[in-house]
Design a protein around this motif. Structure first.
Motif, short mmCIF file in Angstrom:
data_model
loop_
_atom_site.label_atom_id
_atom_site.label_comp_id
_atom_site.label_asym_id
_atom_site.label_seq_id
_atom_site.Cartn_x
_atom_site.Cartn_y
_atom_site.Cartn_z
N GLY A 106 0.81 -1.20 0.00
CA GLY A 106 0.00 0.00 0.00
C GLY A 106 0.85 1.25 0.00
O GLY A 106 2.08 1.20 0.04
N ASN A 107 0.18 2.39 -0.03
CA ASN A 107 0.85 3.68 -0.03
C ASN A 107 0.95 4.22 1.40
O ASN A 107 0.14 3.88 2.25
CB ASN A 107 0.08 4.67 -0.90
N ASP A 121 -2.06 4.60 4.02
CA ASP A 121 -3.21 3.74 3.73
C ASP A 121 -3.69 3.05 5.01
O ASP A 121 -2.90 2.55 5.81
CB ASP A 121 -2.84 2.67 2.70
N TYR A 173 -1.96 1.29 10.07
CA TYR A 173 -1.77 1.97 8.79
C TYR A 173 -0.36 1.78 8.24
O TYR A 173 0.55 1.33 8.95
CB TYR A 173 -2.10 3.45 8.93
N ARG A 199 -3.06 11.18 7.06
CA ARG A 199 -3.61 10.60 5.83
C ARG A 199 -4.62 9.50 6.18
O ARG A 199 -5.71 9.41 5.61
CB ARG A 199 -2.47 10.02 4.98
N THR A 200 -4.24 8.66 7.13
CA THR A 200 -5.10 7.56 7.55
C THR A 200 -6.43 8.05 8.10
O THR A 200 -7.49 7.46 7.84
CB THR A 200 -4.38 6.72 8.63
N GLN A 208 -9.48 8.27 5.92
CA GLN A 208 -9.92 7.07 5.20
C GLN A 208 -10.82 6.16 6.02
O GLN A 208 -11.25 5.12 5.54
CB GLN A 208 -8.68 6.27 4.75
#
Length: 423
Positions: free
Chosen positions: A49-50, A53, A78, A183-184, A187
């Motif tokens: 994953g990036n 993520d 993550y 970022r996580t 999501q």
């Protein structure tokens, strides 16, 4: 809180801190956010994953944040990136107030790294916030941020999954994990945080070092994040200066955490084979204790007593790994304020937002020279820096004494107010 109070607290914490056998019940998980606790903290294996993520999440009730702030919270697992550029899994917590955000635009998020909690797996901040273990002191700080309406994305830091060791004071690991959990946070199934929300960065002590690493890495590692400010206090910006003061002191446990943590990030370097029996036991003690237990075990300890040859810090720094890199080189890589500059500079680390740095006037753990030196380096680089060293507090109590200023500093940045540097 003065030195005697801190030591009394440490002794009581070492004696009384114990796991809670049952975790608090949380509400029903949204679809896709129904991981078990075991899945959040499972050994990582291969990670795909990036960066940022979301790998797994579960609702959490954060019983160690006082005040009963209405919120939705999750434990998360993550993707992040380690100092060697490899993909890794990290755990943490995301909390979003239930109260409507009325500050204009999307709700902002504070990327938060706690101060030193210890290296035992039970010490993970996400576990402690959820009441599964009690040996931490940051809940009131998060309460202030949540009451102000800010979401909090709090990383555990690298190394709290099964079979791991916390990579204590490894700058790139800390900075990446701190940025990636923002970022996580966007999501989470059923979550409300949006990609255009402002981001503030905050941390104290170990967390202060992580906060400045996050600030230094933001432009290159996470350029899409709209970071508007960073607050960092009690920062051990130069680990060599800090280690010299800690060795043989009442707070040598922090040095033990750092030595074991640096080796966890650099297993290719000479370490285990150097240890005598006392050194081997010390490694086990670091891996099994949280903050107050570690301080109690290593009270007054000297690094020279743990190796077969009685190696000093300087002798350890001279030891080289298979590629010729020395321990001194690795320690120097963690130094903050090096090759920093404004966005228009040619510096490696570009910072285009205001930074608040602070320390207590009665600081007794981190050398004043390194905290003042990190502040001076930021000023010399032309970075908009607010500095405050007048809190009438020692190390631990400065974290609480400055909490209101930190929340207000970030709040002003979220409101778009200019910051007046006092360099």
């Amino acid at each position: 809180m003065r030195l005697r109070t801190l030591l009394t607290t440490a002794a009581l914490g070492a004696a009384l801190a114990a796991p809670v056998l049952t975790a608090p019940q949380a509400g029903a998980a949204p679809p896709g956010c129904d991981a078990t606790d075991a899945q959040i903290y499972a050994a990582p294996g291969a990670v795909a994953g990036n960066p940022g993520d979301l790998l797994a999440c579960r609702p959490a009730k954060l019983t160690n944040i006082p005040g009963d702030v209405p919120m939705h919270a999750w434990k998360v697992r993550y993707v992040s990136t380690d100092a060697q550029g490899q993909k890794i899994a990290v755990s943490g917590t995301v909390a979003v107030p239930d109260a409507e955000w009325k500050g204009g635009g999307s709700r902002p998020t504070v990327a938060f790294n706690p101060g030193t909690l210890g290296s035992g797996l039970q010490c993970a901040f996400s576990k402690q916030l959820a009441g599964q273990y009690v040996d931490m002191y940051e809940g009131g700080n998060l309460q202030l941020m949540l009451k102000a309406g800010y979401a909090v994305a709090a990383t555990d830091g690298v190394g709290y999954l099964d079979g791991q060791v916390h990579t204590y004071m490894v700058g790139a690991n800390a900075g990446h994990a701190l940025l990636d959990i923002v970022r996580t946070s966007r999501q989470i199934p059923g979550g409300t945080l949006k990609a255009d929300g402002d981001v503030g960065i905050s941390g104290y002590s170990e967390g202060g070092a992580a906060a400045l690493w996050g600030a230094q890495l933001a432009a290159s590692y996470a350029p899409e994040l709209k970071v508007v400010g960073a607050a960092a206090g009690g920062v051990p910006g130069d680990l060599k200066l800090t280690a010299k003061q800690l060795n043989g002191s009442l707070f040598a446990g922090f040095l033990a955490d750092a030595l074991v943590g640096l080796h966890a990030a650099h297993p290719e370097m000479p370490f285990d084979d150097l240890m005598n029996d006392k050194g081997q036991q010390a490694i086990k003690d670091v891996k099994s204790n949280c903050l107050y237990g570690t301080l109690a075990v290593f009270l007054g300890a000297k690094v020279e007593n743990f190796s077969k040859q009685g190696l000093s810090l300087d002798q350890i720094y001279a030891l080289k790994g298979p590629d010729g890199t020395s321990w001194g080189d690795i320690v120097d890589r963690q130094r903050l304020g090096v090759d920093i500059g404004t966005p228009s500079s040619n510096a490696k680390y570009k910072i285009g937002f205001p930074v608040f740095q602070y320390r207590g006037w009665l600081e007794e753990i981190i050398p004043h020279e390194t905290e003042d030196g990190t502040h001076a380096a930021y000023c010399s680089a032309g970075i908009n820096t607010t500095w405050k060293n007048t809190y009438p507090t020692e190390h631990l109590s400065t974290d609480w004494g400055a909490a209101g200023d930190v929340t207000n500093f970030l709040g002003d940045r979220f409101a778009g107010k200019p910051a007046q540097s006092n360099c």
